[in-house]
Design a protein around this motif. Structure first.
Motif, PDB file in Angstrom:
ATOM      1  N   TYR A  57      40.398  -7.078  37.492  1.00 15.51           N
ATOM      2  CA  TYR A  57      40.764  -7.770  38.727  1.00 15.51           C
ATOM      3  C   TYR A  57      39.557  -8.558  39.249  1.00 15.51           C
ATOM      4  N   SER A  58      39.862  -9.568  40.053  1.00 14.90           N
ATOM      5  CA  SER A  58      38.820 -10.331  40.742  1.00 14.90           C
ATOM      6  C   SER A  58      39.373 -10.758  42.091  1.00 14.90           C
ATOM      7  N   SER A  59      38.550 -11.478  42.842  1.00 14.78           N
ATOM      8  CA  SER A  59      39.071 -12.136  44.040  1.00 14.78           C
ATOM      9  C   SER A  59      39.697 -13.462  43.611  1.00 14.78           C
ATOM     10  N   ASN A  60      40.096 -14.266  44.573  1.00 16.19           N
ATOM     11  CA  ASN A  60      40.638 -15.590  44.278  1.00 16.19           C
ATOM     12  C   ASN A  60      39.564 -16.675  44.255  1.00 16.19           C
ATOM     13  N   VAL A  81      42.661 -11.739  33.645  1.00 21.83           N
ATOM     14  CA  VAL A  81      42.038 -11.411  34.932  1.00 21.83           C
ATOM     15  C   VAL A  81      43.070 -11.632  36.028  1.00 21.83           C
ATOM     16  N   TYR A  82      43.284 -10.622  36.850  1.00 25.97           N
ATOM     17  CA  TYR A  82      44.279 -10.687  37.916  1.00 25.97           C
ATOM     18  C   TYR A  82      43.572 -10.835  39.266  1.00 25.97           C
ATOM     19  N   PRO A  83      43.651 -12.020  39.887  1.00 24.51           N
ATOM     20  CA  PRO A  83      43.032 -12.204  41.210  1.00 24.51           C
ATOM     21  C   PRO A  83      43.856 -11.534  42.311  1.00 24.51           C
ATOM     22  N   LEU A  84      43.169 -10.851  43.229  1.00 30.58           N
ATOM     23  CA  LEU A  84      43.811 -10.223  44.376  1.00 30.58           C
ATOM     24  C   LEU A  84      43.096 -10.637  45.648  1.00 30.58           C
ATOM     25  N   PHE A 139      43.717   1.100  46.819  1.00 31.04           N
ATOM     26  CA  PHE A 139      43.551   0.645  45.443  1.00 31.04           C
ATOM     27  C   PHE A 139      43.132   1.813  44.553  1.00 31.04           C
ATOM     28  N   VAL A 152      39.053   0.508  34.986  1.00 29.29           N
ATOM     29  CA  VAL A 152      39.396  -0.690  35.746  1.00 29.29           C
ATOM     30  C   VAL A 152      38.116  -1.408  36.137  1.00 29.29           C
ATOM     31  N   VAL A 154      36.600  -4.427  38.510  1.00 30.06           N
ATOM     32  CA  VAL A 154      36.837  -5.303  39.657  1.00 30.06           C
ATOM     33  C   VAL A 154      35.593  -6.166  39.852  1.00 30.06           C
ATOM     34  N   THR A 156      33.975  -8.700  42.453  1.00 34.37           N
ATOM     35  CA  THR A 156      34.126  -9.116  43.843  1.00 34.37           C
ATOM     36  C   THR A 156      32.788  -9.619  44.374  1.00 34.37           C
TER      37      THR A 156
END
Length: 206
Positions: A57-60, A81-84, A139, A152, A154, A156
């Motif tokens: 995951y990452s930010s946008n 990569v899934y941006p949240l 989360f 996982v 992340v 950020t």
């Protein structure tokens, strides 16, 4: 054992440039040294195979998305990569994208020390610590739900990453023994064992 790797994005300023306080409204790309930091994260993961991520995951913001993508590629895996939104950097309000001398002039040294040592948000910054902490806890609960040895990753930013150790339930203990600020391109590693999260490493610089 579920593992949560938290990485701060790579550099967004070249050596010799005046850095600014880059927040949610300033979407800068990585510079070359930042891309190398991202690749170093990936190489570190590759060398420590038990850290190979099952999901990323990452930010946008592009600096986190690019860090995540470069790290994943360098690690030798093919994860998307899934941006949240929850991982987007905080909004520094009147100090957004301002050089540090101007930020200090407005807030004073003590306010910034409290931010860096205790995660107390300075006056004027648009950040809700309670919401950020809740997001991390929710989360962590989500990825721990099955406790199936998932790892996982992340990626950020500084203002968000520092709140992650709240998932241990002992943030005060954590901050007394660690610098809560992650350096650019650095990692934190948290593990779930017997239903409790613990910080296995913090501010690891590959």
């Amino acid at each position: 054992m579920t593992t949560l790797i938290i990485a701060r994005h790579g550099n967004t300023f070249n050596k010799g440039e005046t850095p600014t306080r880059v927040g949610a409204l300033t979407d800068l790309p990585l510079v070359e040294s930042g891309r190398e930091q991202a690749a170093a994260i990936g190489r570190y993961i590759k060398e420590n195979r038990h850290l190979t991520p099952d999901v990323v995951y990452s930010s946008n913001l592009q600096r986190t998305i690019d860090t995540a993508r470069i790290a994943v590629k360098a690690s030798g895996v093919m994860n998307p990569v899934y941006p949240l939104d929850m991982f987007n950097e905080i909004n520094y309000g009147p100090d957004e994208n301002k050089p540090e001398n101007e930020v200090i002039a407005r807030l004073g040294v003590e306010a910034l020390q409290k931010w860096d040592e205790e995660a107390i948000v300075p006056d004027g910054w648009l950040a809700d610590p309670r919401l950020i902490i809740k997001n991390w806890i929710d989360f962590a609960d989500q990825i721990a739900a099955h406790d199936d040895n998932e790892t996982v990753l992340v990626v950020t930013s500084n203002g968000i990453a520092r709140f992650a150790p709240h998932i241990t339930g002992d943030f005060e203990g954590f901050r007394k023994t660690h610098d809560i600020k992650l350096a650019t391109g650095a990692l934190g590693i948290l593990k779930l064992k017997d239903g409790r999260w613990s910080v296995e490493g913090w501010n690891i610089r590959p």
